[in-house]
Design an enzyme around this catalytic site. Structure first.
Site, PDB file in Angstrom:
ATOM      1  CD  GLU A 151      -4.818  -7.753   1.999  1.00 25.17           C
ATOM      2  OE1 GLU A 151      -5.511  -6.432   2.377  1.00 25.17           O
ATOM      3  OE2 GLU A 151      -3.743  -7.714   1.928  1.00 25.17           O
ATOM      4  CD  GLU A 193      -3.114  -1.144   2.222  1.00 23.33           C
ATOM      5  OE1 GLU A 193      -2.550  -0.463   3.098  1.00 23.33           O
ATOM      6  OE2 GLU A 193      -3.877  -2.256   2.311  1.00 23.33           O
TER       7      GLU A 193
HETATM    8  C1  XIL Z   1      -5.864  -5.475   8.860  1.00 23.46           C
HETATM    9  C2  XIL Z   1      -6.333  -6.648   8.948  1.00 23.46           C
HETATM   10  O1  XIL Z   1      -7.096  -7.711   8.913  1.00 23.46           O
HETATM   11  C3  XIL Z   1      -6.383  -6.197  10.899  1.00 23.46           C
HETATM   12  O2  XIL Z   1      -7.024  -7.644  11.751  1.00 23.46           O
HETATM   13  C4  XIL Z   1      -5.729  -5.167  11.282  1.00 23.46           C
HETATM   14  O3  XIL Z   1      -5.787  -4.819  12.367  1.00 23.46           O
HETATM   15  C5  XIL Z   1      -4.992  -4.398  10.564  1.00 23.46           C
HETATM   16  O4  XIL Z   1      -4.790  -5.031   9.182  1.00 23.46           O
HETATM   17  N1  XIL Z   1      -4.903  -4.285   2.957  1.00 23.46           N
HETATM   18  C6  XIL Z   1      -3.603  -5.177   3.993  1.00 23.46           C
HETATM   19  C7  XIL Z   1      -3.384  -6.140   5.216  1.00 23.46           C
HETATM   20  O5  XIL Z   1      -3.102  -5.113   3.518  1.00 23.46           O
HETATM   21  O6  XIL Z   1      -2.516  -6.611   5.841  1.00 23.46           O
HETATM   22  C8  XIL Z   1      -4.996  -5.387   6.619  1.00 23.46           C
HETATM   23  O7  XIL Z   1      -5.308  -6.321   7.247  1.00 23.46           O
HETATM   24  C9  XIL Z   1      -5.926  -4.990   5.348  1.00 23.46           C
HETATM   25  C10 XIL Z   1      -6.026  -4.028   4.111  1.00 23.46           C
END
Ligand code: XIL
Length: 338
Positions: A241, A134
């Protein structure tokens, strides 16, 4: 048993790509049966991020990640590693030196020693890795997101992180991972970033498309354009994701005024089936599709994206039953002969 229940998601997609989900210690207990039946790849939801791995400089806490690694291996699932260099979940101290901000050199040294320790510990245990996560800005202005990494090292922090990762993990496929990949201006920024990396000879093997999609702002044409554009760069693609939000991103801070309607569910189903279909059609470059969570009882969207609201964005429901749209996805895969 229903005939469709016989074939799992990963079996149905065997000749296309791996199918998986992010795991936590809690989910491997709660969702053990689903994971074992349906998935052949995995990623740790949080356990391999910088903070959970190295909460204090030189102090490593591998226990949660070790449990997920062992579980994945015991169940013959390929493992992705996820997101050391991110604007979140990195302890503030990483960016400090005494009372002052750390120098560029000092921060690069810290990336080096963190990466080295990570790779020594997990050697041979994971096959792909979202090294930087990101890094692109979502808003008008600069291409890169404002972050401590950018501020203290400069824009080459990304290239540096990949060179270090390659040095310590020569056999691992290195991915860049980001979201809103279906929004045209964000996609252009992402493309520009990774093209630049490839031109500069940065060791990048793949693109992680997060696929946190929603029924209001995402459509299948834009999604296909995204997959096509990254495929054209010669990168491997992982959908990393996926979840399908029935609310738009702009709704994120508002509580729901009404429950999810049948029409919203249908749109969720269309996006799910459509994105799986795109991935099948691009299966020469798409190697894996993972959802962000196993079942709706543990989705991050309900927990923190908009706490208190139900999003029902995954392939298995609150009671850990398979959803209709998941059975449809399995059927689509069985029928596919493109
Ligand atoms: C999120 C997790 O799901 C949560 O439990 C944590 O508190 C924050 O991170 N993009 C990503 C992931 O790359 O690592 C993130 O995961 C969600 C958004």
């Amino acid at each position: 048993m229903d005939a469709r229940e016989m074939v799992s998601l990963s079996e149905a997609h065997k000749k296309f790509f791996q199918v998986g989900a992010c795991l936590s210690n809690e989910s491997i207990k709660r969702h053990d049966a689903i994971i074992k039946k349906h998935f052949n790849c995995a990623v740790a939801e949080n356990a391999m991020k910088w903070g959970p791995i190295e909460p204090k400089e030189g102090i490593f806490t591998f226990a949660e990640a070790d449990e997920i690694v062992k579980y994945s291996h015991d169940n013959q699932m390929a493992l992705r590693a996820h997101a050391p260099i991110w604007h979140m979940m990195v302890p503030d101290d990483v960016f400090m030196d005494g009372g002052k901000p750390a120098s560029r050199e000092h921060l690069i040294e810290r990336i080096d020693s963190h990466t080295k320790a990570f790779c020594e510990h997990f050697k041979g245990q994971f096959s792909s890795w979202d090294v930087v996560n990101e890094a692109i800005n979502d808003f008008p202005g600069e291409d890169l997101r404002q972050s401590k990494w950018l501020e203290l090292i400069g824009p080459d922090y990304i290239d540096i992180a990949y060179h270090i990762a390659r040095q310590y993990a020569p056999d691992v496929q290195l991915f860049y991972n980001d979201y809103n990949e279906f929004v045209p201006y964000k996609r252009e920024r992402m493309l520009k970033l990774v093209k630049g990396m490839l031109d500069r000879g940065v060791p990048l093997d793949g693109m992680g498309l997060q696929a946190h999609v929603n029924i209001v702002e995402c459509n299948l044409d834009e999604y296909e354009r995204t997959v096509e554009a990254f495929a054209a760069l010669g990168l491997r693609i992982h959908i990393t994701e996926m979840d399908v939000n029935p609310y738009s991103l702009r709704d994120r801070v508002f509580p729901p005024s009404s429950p999810i309607t049948e029409e919203m569910h249908q749109k969720q189903e269309q996006l799910y089936r459509g994105i799986f279909d795109i991935c099948r059609r691009y299966s020469d470059v798409v190697d894996a599709v993972l959802t962000w969570g196993v079942a709706d009882d543990m989705t991050w969207l309900d927990r923190e994206f908009c706490a208190g609201r139900e999003h029902q964005p995954l392939l298995f429901d609150q009671n850990n039953n398979i959803k209709k749209w998941t059975e449809q996805i399995i059927e689509d895969a069985m029928r596919y002969n493109g």
